[in-house]
Design an enzyme around this catalytic site. Structure first.
Site, mmCIF file in Angstrom:
data_model
loop_
_atom_site.group_PDB
_atom_site.id
_atom_site.type_symbol
_atom_site.label_atom_id
_atom_site.label_comp_id
_atom_site.label_asym_id
_atom_site.label_seq_id
_atom_site.Cartn_x
_atom_site.Cartn_y
_atom_site.Cartn_z
ATOM 1 N N LYS A 120 -10.785 -5.234 -2.633
ATOM 2 C CA LYS A 120 -11.819 -4.198 -2.634
ATOM 3 C C LYS A 120 -11.345 -2.917 -3.281
ATOM 4 O O LYS A 120 -12.122 -2.166 -3.840
ATOM 5 C CB LYS A 120 -12.187 -3.840 -1.190
ATOM 6 C CG LYS A 120 -13.002 -4.859 -0.515
ATOM 7 C CD LYS A 120 -13.802 -4.195 0.574
ATOM 8 C CE LYS A 120 -13.460 -4.765 1.925
ATOM 9 N NZ LYS A 120 -12.710 -3.855 2.748
ATOM 10 N N LYS A 165 0.812 -1.221 0.000
ATOM 11 C CA LYS A 165 0.000 0.000 0.000
ATOM 12 C C LYS A 165 0.843 1.268 0.000
ATOM 13 O O LYS A 165 0.417 2.300 -0.508
ATOM 14 C CB LYS A 165 -0.983 -0.003 1.181
ATOM 15 C CG LYS A 165 -2.002 -1.134 1.040
ATOM 16 C CD LYS A 165 -3.318 -0.873 1.691
ATOM 17 C CE LYS A 165 -4.293 -1.944 1.207
ATOM 18 N NZ LYS A 165 -5.557 -1.967 1.884
ATOM 19 N N LYS A 212 -4.322 -11.070 -5.462
ATOM 20 C CA LYS A 212 -5.566 -11.398 -4.753
ATOM 21 C C LYS A 212 -6.710 -10.460 -5.154
ATOM 22 O O LYS A 212 -6.476 -9.294 -5.489
ATOM 23 C CB LYS A 212 -5.354 -11.389 -3.242
ATOM 24 C CG LYS A 212 -5.499 -10.049 -2.566
ATOM 25 C CD LYS A 212 -5.544 -10.210 -1.058
ATOM 26 C CE LYS A 212 -5.820 -8.867 -0.393
ATOM 27 N NZ LYS A 212 -7.217 -8.575 -0.139
#
Ligand code: ATP
Ligand code: LTN
Length: 324
Positions: free
Chosen positions: A197, A112, A194
């Site tokens: 969201k 991130k 993966k």
């Protein structure tokens, strides 16, 4: 006394089938035998920029989805993390026994934060200590999560043991609980990463996607080279689609492979789209049927129970630290 489980999902982006298969599905099963607490981790969500109005709506929507997916409001405690201030207080305290190097090593942080660390907010770095606080405040036995949370859970255990050794036995050491299949559902548009969201819409099947969108996304899902319908290391896309089919139908992967022998990807995808549509329709219906008032009451009651449990642990923490 029942053993306790606790888990949480961020009210950011949209809930997808990976969140359901990796986490929620297990919550629904475990709530039958455990004292279950399910948190909406809004303070984790603000580690990336959120629109305040949208965040407020997302928190309520996620609570509705928990229930629509099968979390029983009478069986389990559903609450919002920021409604229980003990989370931030214990999170702060845990920061003081955590090494920066331990936080910098977390893959979720590395993913991130990217390369340009100087401008990354400190909340993103301290994300795991807040998660540890979420878990440890409730003397949790088991934490049902997807595979991506393994490292955070290991750090939680390390911090709990470190605290207990330095200041006295306060925390129970929690265990992770990962599903045998579905702990890591991959993105439809790239089966090497993966499903997420915060990814592009083509990567996930959202629980609230309409039928047309689901059919389109499944039809466009990336496939492997070759044409055989088989789960294998060199066939990540097929493995992923077969895993989702297996988890939604209960049919074993071997049986599904057998059934599609000699058939093409198109047929598998069409059947999978039908299955996903059928699976999601009642969840979407139930989500629509829950009123905002019901959710407000439920979240207030949930926070009340959560605060009671959390304050006991926090009092013990303060006492052994010489605070309070
Ligand atoms: P983001 O991409 O924004 O980090 P996310 O999709 O990972 O979001 P979270 O709120 O971080 O969602 O995770 C909620 C739960 O769903 C966690 O238990 C997590 O391990 C699980 N989970 C998330 N993605 C997957 C996935 N692709 N497969 C299985 N489980 C998953
Ligand atoms: N970090 C988790 C969400 C999360 C969580 C928790 C999960 C926050 N607090 C406590 C289990 C228990 C994630 O990103 N998926």
């Amino acid at each position: 006394m029942k053993q306790r489980i606790l888990s949480g999902i961020q009210p950011s982006g949209v809930l997808h089938i990976g969140n359901y298969l990796g986490a929620l599905k297990q919550w629904v099963e475990l709530q039958e035998t455990y004292d279950a607490l399910f948190c909406i981790v809004d303070l984790h969500a603000i580690t990336v920029k959120q629109d305040p109005k949208e965040l407020r709506a997302k928190i309520r929507e996620l609570a509705k989805l928990y229930i629509a997916c099968g979390i029983g409001p009478k069986k389990s405690t559903i609450f919002v993390q920021s409604h229980v201030p003990a989370h931030t207080e214990l999170g702060w305290i845990l920061n003081t026994i955590t090494k920066i190097s331990e936080l910098e090593r977390m893959t979720q942080f590395k993913d991130k934060a990217g390369k340009n660390r100087a401008h990354v907010n400190a909340g993103l770095l301290c994300y795991p200590t807040l998660m540890a606080a979420d878990i440890l405040l409730y003397q949790t036995d088991l934490v049902p999560v997807g595979e991506d949370q393994t490292q955070h859970l290991e750090l939680t255990r390390t911090l709990a043991k470190r605290f207990n050794t330095q200041f006295g036995e306060v925390f129970r050491i929690p265990e992770g609980y990962f599903p045998k299949a579905g702990a890591r559902i991959m993105a439809l548009d790239d089966p090497t990463v993966k499903m997420s969201k915060s990814g592009a819409p083509a990567n996930y099947l959202a629980l609230l996607d309409d039928e047309k969108t689901i059919r389109k996304k499944v039809a466009r899902a990336v496939t492997d080279s070759g044409s055989e319908i088989k789960a294998a290391h060199d066939k990540p896309a097929m493995t992923n689609l077969l895993t989702i089919t297996h988890l939604l139908s209960g049919e074993s992967i071997a049986d599904i492979e057998h059934r599609y022998r000699g058939k093409g990807y198109r047929e598998l995808k069409q059947d999978l789209a039908d299955r996903v549509v059928d699976f999601l329709a009642p969840i979407q219906q139930r989500t629509r049927n829950i009123s905002d008032n019901e959710i407000e009451t439920l979240l207030q009651e949930g926070a009340k129970r959560a605060r009671e449990i959390a304050s006991q642990t926090l009092t013990d923490v303060q006492r052994v630290l010489g605070l309070g």
